[in-house]
Design an enzyme around this catalytic site. Structure first.
Site, PDB file in Angstrom:
ATOM      1  N   ASP A  40       0.806  -1.216   0.000  1.00  0.00           N
ATOM      2  CA  ASP A  40       0.000   0.000   0.000  1.00  0.00           C
ATOM      3  C   ASP A  40       0.844   1.273   0.000  1.00  0.00           C
ATOM      4  O   ASP A  40       0.529   2.230  -0.702  1.00  0.00           O
ATOM      5  CB  ASP A  40      -0.920   0.015   1.225  1.00  0.00           C
ATOM      6  CG  ASP A  40      -2.235  -0.703   0.956  1.00  0.00           C
ATOM      7  OD1 ASP A  40      -2.418  -1.176  -0.187  1.00  0.00           O
ATOM      8  OD2 ASP A  40      -3.069  -0.802   1.872  1.00  0.00           O
ATOM      9  N   TYR A 212       6.253  14.137   7.832  1.00  0.00           N
ATOM     10  CA  TYR A 212       5.831  15.436   8.354  1.00  0.00           C
ATOM     11  C   TYR A 212       6.859  16.522   8.076  1.00  0.00           C
ATOM     12  O   TYR A 212       6.520  17.691   7.931  1.00  0.00           O
ATOM     13  CB  TYR A 212       5.560  15.325   9.858  1.00  0.00           C
ATOM     14  CG  TYR A 212       4.084  15.443  10.173  1.00  0.00           C
ATOM     15  CD1 TYR A 212       3.184  14.523   9.635  1.00  0.00           C
ATOM     16  CD2 TYR A 212       3.585  16.462  10.956  1.00  0.00           C
ATOM     17  CE1 TYR A 212       1.836  14.629   9.881  1.00  0.00           C
ATOM     18  CE2 TYR A 212       2.225  16.573  11.216  1.00  0.00           C
ATOM     19  CZ  TYR A 212       1.361  15.655  10.673  1.00  0.00           C
ATOM     20  OH  TYR A 212       0.030  15.773  10.904  1.00  0.00           O
ATOM     21  N   HIS A 273       6.204  12.384  14.528  1.00  0.00           N
ATOM     22  CA  HIS A 273       5.699  13.551  13.807  1.00  0.00           C
ATOM     23  C   HIS A 273       5.676  14.816  14.674  1.00  0.00           C
ATOM     24  O   HIS A 273       6.255  15.847  14.321  1.00  0.00           O
ATOM     25  CB  HIS A 273       4.285  13.295  13.294  1.00  0.00           C
ATOM     26  CG  HIS A 273       4.188  12.197  12.284  1.00  0.00           C
ATOM     27  ND1 HIS A 273       5.235  11.823  11.472  1.00  0.00           N
ATOM     28  CD2 HIS A 273       3.145  11.395  11.927  1.00  0.00           C
ATOM     29  CE1 HIS A 273       4.854  10.845  10.678  1.00  0.00           C
ATOM     30  NE2 HIS A 273       3.595  10.558  10.939  1.00  0.00           N
ATOM     31  N   LYS A 356      -0.658  16.805  21.478  1.00  0.00           N
ATOM     32  CA  LYS A 356      -1.970  16.159  21.583  1.00  0.00           C
ATOM     33  C   LYS A 356      -2.301  15.475  20.263  1.00  0.00           C
ATOM     34  O   LYS A 356      -2.206  16.091  19.200  1.00  0.00           O
ATOM     35  CB  LYS A 356      -3.044  17.188  21.937  1.00  0.00           C
ATOM     36  CG  LYS A 356      -4.427  16.598  22.102  1.00  0.00           C
ATOM     37  CD  LYS A 356      -5.378  17.552  22.812  1.00  0.00           C
ATOM     38  CE  LYS A 356      -5.709  18.762  21.998  1.00  0.00           C
ATOM     39  NZ  LYS A 356      -6.760  19.593  22.621  1.00  0.00           N
ATOM     40  N   LYS A 365      -7.574  17.683  11.719  1.00  0.00           N
ATOM     41  CA  LYS A 365      -6.655  18.794  11.479  1.00  0.00           C
ATOM     42  C   LYS A 365      -5.326  18.511  12.163  1.00  0.00           C
ATOM     43  O   LYS A 365      -5.225  17.641  13.040  1.00  0.00           O
ATOM     44  CB  LYS A 365      -7.227  20.111  12.004  1.00  0.00           C
ATOM     45  CG  LYS A 365      -7.350  20.185  13.524  1.00  0.00           C
ATOM     46  CD  LYS A 365      -7.827  21.547  13.973  1.00  0.00           C
ATOM     47  CE  LYS A 365      -7.911  21.626  15.502  1.00  0.00           C
ATOM     48  NZ  LYS A 365      -8.321  22.957  15.980  1.00  0.00           N
ATOM     49  N   ASP A 421      -4.658  36.879   8.396  1.00  0.00           N
ATOM     50  CA  ASP A 421      -4.758  35.532   7.837  1.00  0.00           C
ATOM     51  C   ASP A 421      -3.963  35.389   6.549  1.00  0.00           C
ATOM     52  O   ASP A 421      -4.085  36.216   5.642  1.00  0.00           O
ATOM     53  CB  ASP A 421      -6.242  35.219   7.565  1.00  0.00           C
ATOM     54  CG  ASP A 421      -6.504  33.750   7.293  1.00  0.00           C
ATOM     55  OD1 ASP A 421      -5.735  33.146   6.534  1.00  0.00           O
ATOM     56  OD2 ASP A 421      -7.469  33.220   7.845  1.00  0.00           O
TER      57      ASP A 421
END
Length: 514
Positions: A40, A212, A273, A356, A365, A421
């Site tokens: 895979d 990452y 990561h 976390k 996310k 932003d």
């Protein structure tokens, strides 16, 4: 497609031994071997990354040949047909169809075991024939072996490569191997694996890939921190209250239960990561952009992390996880974890770094959230609205934004939280953000180890987490149950509050639309 003379094919970075890297069009032909070609990972990541590099002109049909190697007995065309569907996205144009056909013809398949001499001798024969066909001079050829395989077979495969498939001499050519995580399960197993590979290859030949580090916003961290004047005086314990590095998925293990149960969320996500991201957030400015200077600073950060306090850890396991037939009914494996790390140095003393990660949560996310301290002498009485935060959204919808307090439009002097932003989808509409694997494979060909994990860095990372992992494995630390689709155990939010994180209520970042 770019031509071979395109300046974008050159790299101004440096190789792991400090020498300036050359372009992908180096002397001698390039052979890329994907071991585990029928699996895979190869189908979904490795071959698509190679195809995109080919389409952009970073690897050329005049110099490159790609070999798939696995135990499955299939033909060249069968392998090509297996991966074809993973290389096509949407409706392909006629020129893209032509590119795809040419790329697939570069692929040859070799069948063999991962611990047998016969298969690797055949592989070496096929590679040598390719090199001769390209009029490559002895010793100038380049051989890249990508191990898209379980770590359990790394030692045997590496031994076979060393004994039968190396570039025969060194006249500018090289042999490099790429190994995928997980690099062991704890400090001892990681060190054993490192020792086995280290006996066969020099450190500069080994590329431990953590995808990452290839993500666009992760790659931007050093530029943000060290190329912008207004960040330099703020990036320290005097101004920053806490840093959160978060990875959330809104689905469970979904068919990977057996694999996941062996490793858990800490080994799978946090220890590699998120810890890599922490290094880039917390490291000091390197002497230069040479890979070794950057990796030196990352190691210093890891060596400064204090032992984890079990009072600053919350583990969780979502309800229904053990319904998977491949997962043990007595599984103690966490699918969620919040861990507070503390860095004992001048810049970060007293600042909690909160890592976390979790599965089956209420959103998907990955982001970095740098929360600044309260404004002293708050004359606007706006503390309850929330603190200033600098947020880097790694995925999805790549963005970075600064949460700040502004005057609410109108006749009254009232305040509201808003943001400055930079959303990549809006600002860089005509730019295609490359997949992490594309960038990292290209770095491997160029000899740039900046975004790969060095052996001492790997050891330092495992030293941080191994004591806690052993407590989980032995059942001393138990995960708390949480409902799928929730934020995770309520105790995790309580831990964040104890660590000093102030949650903003009533503010939601909405990605801008075109």
């Amino acid at each position: 497609m770019l031509t071979s003379g395109s300046p974008s094919l050159r790299s101004d970075s440096f190789s792991s031994d400090g020498k300036e890297s050359v372009s992908v069009q180096d002397t001698g032909c390039l052979s890329i071997v994907v071991l585990g070609a029928s699996g895979d990972l190869a189908k979904k990541k490795t071959f698509p990354a190679l195809y995109n590099l080919y389409r952009q002109g970073f690897i050329q049909s005049s110099e490159v040949h790609i070999f798939g190697y696995a135990r499955t007995k299939i033909s060249d065309d069968e392998l090509r047909n297996r991966i074809r569907g993973y290389l096509i996205h949407g409706k392909e144009s006629s020129s893209q169809d032509e590119d795809l056909s040419k790329f697939l013809q570069l692929i040859k398949y070799v069948n063999g075991s991962y611990d047998g001499e016969e298969g690797f001798r055949l592989l070496d024969k096929e590679i040598s024939e390719h090199e001769i066909s390209k009029n490559s001079h002895g010793g100038t050829s380049r051989r890249l072996f990508y191990l898209a395989l379980p770590p359990s077979v790394y030692p045997s495969v590496s031994k076979m490569i060393r004994n039968y498939c190396m570039n025969k001499s060194d006249l500018g050519g090289w042999t490099r191997i790429v190994v995928e995580k997980p690099f062991g399960k704890d400090l001892d197993s990681a060190e054993e694996l490192s020792s086995e590979l280290g006996e066969l290859f020099d450190e500069k030949q080994i590329y431990r890939i953590d995808h990452y580090l290839g993500k666009e916003l992760v790659q931007n961290l050093l530029v943000l921190r060290f190329a912008n004047r207004f960040f330099l005086p703020l990036w320290n314990r005097d101004n920053i209250a806490n840093v959160q590095i978060v990875f959330r998925e809104d689905f469970g293990t979904e068919g990977r239960g057996g694999y996941f149960d062996e490793y858990g969320i800490i080994r799978d996500i946090i220890q590699n990561h998120l810890l890599q991201v922490l290094c880039l957030v917390a490291m000091e400015k390197p002497v230069s952009l040479r890979p070794e200077h950057i990796r030196d600073e990352k190691v210093k950060v890891l060596q400064s992390v204090l032992p984890i306090s079990m009072e600053e850890v919350v583990l969780g396991q979502y309800e229904g996880y053990k319904d998977d037939s491949t997962v043990s009914d007595q599984s103690n494996t966490p699918t969620f974890a919040t861990v507070v790390l503390r860095i004992h140095n001048e810049r970060w003393e007293g600042v909690p770094f909160i890592l976390k990660a979790g599965k089956a949560l209420n959103s998907r996310k990955a982001d970095i959230r740098v929360q600044f301290k309260d404004v002293p002498g708050d004359i606007f009485k706006c503390k309850k609205q929330g603190r200033n935060e600098f947020v880097i959204r790694l995925q999805p919808k790549e963005a970075m934004y600064m949460k700040l307090t502004v005057k609410q439009p109108g006749l009254e002097m009232s305040t509201i939280q808003s943001e400055l932003d930079l959303s990549y989808g809006q600002r860089y509409q005509d730019v295609s953000i490359p997949e992490a694997y594309e960038r990292l494979i290209l770095d491997t060909i160029r000899g740039d180890q900046q975004h790969f994990v060095r052996r001492d860095e790997l050891k330092a990372a495992w030293e941080i987490f191994t004591p806690m992992l052993h407590k989980i494995d032995e059942g001393e630390l138990k995960p708390l149950p949480y409902k799928p689709g929730s934020r995770g155990p309520a105790e995790a939010d309580e831990l964040l509050a104890k660590a000093g994180y102030v949650q903003t209520h009533g503010y939601i970042w909405i990605p801008p639309t075109l």
